[in-house]
Structure formats: structure tokens, C-alpha cells
Design a protein around this motif. Sequence first.
Motif, PDB file in Angstrom:
ATOM      1  N   PHE A   1      -3.999   3.152  -2.203  1.00  0.00           N
ATOM      2  CA  PHE A   1      -3.666   4.615  -2.025  1.00  0.00           C
ATOM      3  C   PHE A   1      -4.466   4.876  -0.804  1.00  0.00           C
ATOM      4  O   PHE A   1      -5.663   4.926  -0.859  1.00  0.00           O
ATOM      5  N   HIS A   2      -3.648   5.690   0.265  1.00  0.00           N
ATOM      6  CA  HIS A   2      -4.469   6.094   1.224  1.00  0.00           C
ATOM      7  C   HIS A   2      -3.884   7.374   1.519  1.00  0.00           C
ATOM      8  O   HIS A   2      -2.724   7.794   1.849  1.00  0.00           O
ATOM      9  N   GLU A   3      -4.573   8.594   1.224  1.00  0.00           N
ATOM     10  CA  GLU A   3      -4.132   9.952   1.529  1.00  0.00           C
ATOM     11  C   GLU A   3      -4.491  10.345   2.929  1.00  0.00           C
ATOM     12  O   GLU A   3      -5.304  10.342   3.602  1.00  0.00           O
ATOM     13  N   ILE A   4      -3.544  10.732   3.538  1.00  0.00           N
ATOM     14  CA  ILE A   4      -3.397  11.167   4.961  1.00  0.00           C
ATOM     15  C   ILE A   4      -3.113  12.686   5.074  1.00  0.00           C
ATOM     16  O   ILE A   4      -1.960  13.144   4.624  1.00  0.00           O
TER      17      ILE A   4
ATOM     18  N   ALA B   1       4.119   3.392  -5.962  1.00  0.00           N
ATOM     19  CA  ALA B   1       3.401   2.249  -6.729  1.00  0.00           C
ATOM     20  C   ALA B   1       4.240   1.009  -6.857  1.00  0.00           C
ATOM     21  O   ALA B   1       3.773   0.043  -6.642  1.00  0.00           O
ATOM     22  N   LEU B   2       5.525   1.120  -7.256  1.00  0.00           N
ATOM     23  CA  LEU B   2       6.379   0.005  -7.444  1.00  0.00           C
ATOM     24  C   LEU B   2       6.680  -0.506  -6.161  1.00  0.00           C
ATOM     25  O   LEU B   2       6.425  -1.787  -5.826  1.00  0.00           O
TER      26      LEU B   2
ATOM     27  N   ALA C   1       0.871  -1.029   0.107  1.00  0.00           N
ATOM     28  CA  ALA C   1       0.044  -0.257  -0.093  1.00  0.00           C
ATOM     29  C   ALA C   1       0.848   1.093  -0.044  1.00  0.00           C
ATOM     30  O   ALA C   1       2.203   1.190   0.154  1.00  0.00           O
ATOM     31  N   VAL C   2       0.282   2.286  -0.429  1.00  0.00           N
ATOM     32  CA  VAL C   2       0.947   3.700  -0.134  1.00  0.00           C
ATOM     33  C   VAL C   2      -0.015   4.563   0.738  1.00  0.00           C
ATOM     34  O   VAL C   2      -0.929   4.606   0.623  1.00  0.00           O
TER      35      VAL C   2
ATOM     36  N   GLY D   1       4.973  -5.230  -2.696  1.00  0.00           N
ATOM     37  CA  GLY D   1       4.223  -5.971  -1.189  1.00  0.00           C
ATOM     38  C   GLY D   1       4.548  -4.959  -0.224  1.00  0.00           C
ATOM     39  O   GLY D   1       4.204  -5.271   1.031  1.00  0.00           O
ATOM     40  N   LEU D   2       5.421  -3.849  -0.221  1.00  0.00           N
ATOM     41  CA  LEU D   2       5.468  -3.166   0.887  1.00  0.00           C
ATOM     42  C   LEU D   2       4.523  -2.099   1.169  1.00  0.00           C
ATOM     43  O   LEU D   2       3.780  -1.656   0.260  1.00  0.00           O
ATOM     44  N   ILE D   3       4.857  -1.593   2.582  1.00  0.00           N
ATOM     45  CA  ILE D   3       3.741  -0.122   2.805  1.00  0.00           C
ATOM     46  C   ILE D   3       4.899   0.787   2.394  1.00  0.00           C
ATOM     47  O   ILE D   3       5.993   0.963   3.340  1.00  0.00           O
ATOM     48  N   CYS D   4       4.400   1.892   1.563  1.00  0.00           N
ATOM     49  CA  CYS D   4       5.390   2.991   1.374  1.00  0.00           C
ATOM     50  C   CYS D   4       4.734   4.016   2.057  1.00  0.00           C
ATOM     51  O   CYS D   4       3.714   4.382   1.568  1.00  0.00           O
TER      52      CYS D   4
END
Length: 201
Positions: free
Chosen positions: A126-129, A94-95, A29-30, A100-103
Motif C-alpha cells: 500500500f502506497h498512500e499518495i 487488494a485483490l 501494489a496499490v 500481481g497488478l498495480i492498482c
Amino acid sequence: MPSNPRNLTATAHALTAADRRRHYGHDGAVLWLTGLSASGKSSLAMALEQALMQLGYACYVLDGDNIRGGLNANLGFSPEDRTENIRRVSEVAALFADAGLICITAFISPYRADRAQARLRCKQGFHEIHVAADLATCEARDPKGLYKKARAGEIREFTGISAPYEAPDRAECVVDTASEPLEASLGKLISYVLAALPYQK
Ligand SMILES: Nc1ncnc2c1ncn2[C@@H]1O[C@H](COP(=O)(O)OS(=O)(=O)O)[C@@H](OP(=O)(O)O)[C@H]1O
Ligand SMILES: Nc1ncnc2c1ncn2[C@@H]1O[C@H](COP(=O)(O)OP(=O)(O)O)[C@@H](O)[C@H]1O
């Protein structure tokens, strides 16, 4: 018009998203942090990375000042350069998510349209914070002395002073870093991640 004018053919990965989920114990995820300079993006991103790692998550922070020292060293702070900065960063994020990582990204990313494009590139992960702190609070903190320089006219196009910041209107998570201590904001982010991206291994 030829059907493949650039003569490119994508190679399929042997590993699937499910393989990567089994390996890491969570989805890629991002977590896209956006906010004014001195709102708390870097402090929270680094603390969150450390906390998530201790819980078993695989994660990595991309931070504005750091990425601008390398990958994006040729970019300044004009609207066009900021758009290109966010385009490249969202491709890299995105890569990471695909791997498989949390960026966790920590960029001012002041334009709504650029964040919307980043969302599209990162798809459902995508999670906008919104790291939300008002300008007066950020200017009073001024940890790097940049607001002082911007007010003195020594930095042009400084976000909040002489360049715009468009606050999110569709953030998945908001932390009010002007009115609560870092530990409280961090706790909210950890709770958000545990609910949105559960760890199961
Ligand atoms: N003109 C101007 N405006 C805003 N910020 C400036 C500027 N010049 C230098 N800096 C420093 O660059 C950091 C912001 O870089 P970003 O890549 O996050 O910016 S952007 O997303 O492209 O808008 C920013 O980091 P943070 O303070 O952590 O936000 C500053 O250290
Ligand atoms: N709730 C909070 N969350 C994050 N930082 C906070 C908070 N409250 C106060 N701060 C302080 O605000 C400053 C934010 O600086 P920084 O993390 O470099 O911001 P940014 O990366 O957005 O420029 C730090 O000194 C941090 O300790």
C-alpha cells in the motif's frame, strides 16, 4: 462455539507472488491517491496508468465516479457510506495487487481511519499518495461545477464545504498539484513508482 461457524475453508492458490512477479516484471501494489474534489486525482491516475503501461507495468485505475456507477451504486456521501465505499474499494484493490497488478485508486477517501484500514487490508503493497491542493484552488478549478452547486446548497455533505477532509499525516508520496503543472506531478509519481516498484524483466 463451533470452530468454523460459517463453514468456509480458503482454497490455496497454486501460483505464488514470486510466480506473478516473474510474469509481470514487478510486484503487485496499490497506489492510493487521496485528495479533495478537483485536486487532480483522476487526471493523474489515468495519465500514470498510461505512462506505466508504456514502461511495461500492468496496471488498472479504480476511480470514484466510475465505481460509484456500478459496484457502489447503492452508496451516497454520508460518513457511513463513504466508509463502506472505501472498504469495498480497498478489498478490490487488494485483490488486484494480489493478482500481481498495480492498482491505482482515485477516491477522495476523506477519513484517515478509513485509509488506515485500507492500508491494513492491502498489507505491505500500500502506497498512500496525497494529491495536495488547497480548497481555494480546487474551488477555482471546479471542472464539474460541483463546488458551485455545493455553495448554493444543491449538494449536501460536499467534501471541503460541508463535509470534512482529513489530510494524510503518513503519505509515502505528496504531489503539490496547486503549484505545479500536471506533467510535473506526473513525473514525480513515475519516479516514485520506478524507485518503489522497480520493473525487471
Ligand atoms: N457530496 C459529495 N462530496 C464529494 N464528492 C461528490 C459528492 N457528490 C458527488 N460527488 C462526486 O463523487 C466523487 C467522489 O467520490 P468518491 O468515491 O471518491 O468519494 S469518497 O471517497 O467516498 O469520499 C467526486 O469526484 P471527484 O471530483 O473526482 O473527487 C464527485 O464527482
Ligand atoms: N498538477 C496537477 N495535477 C493534476 N491535475 C492538475 C494539475 N494542475 C492542474 N490540474 C487540473 O486540475 C483538474 C483536476 O481535475 P480532476 O483530475 O478531475 O480532479 P479530481 O479527480 O481530484 O476531482 C484538471 O482539470 C487538471 O488538468
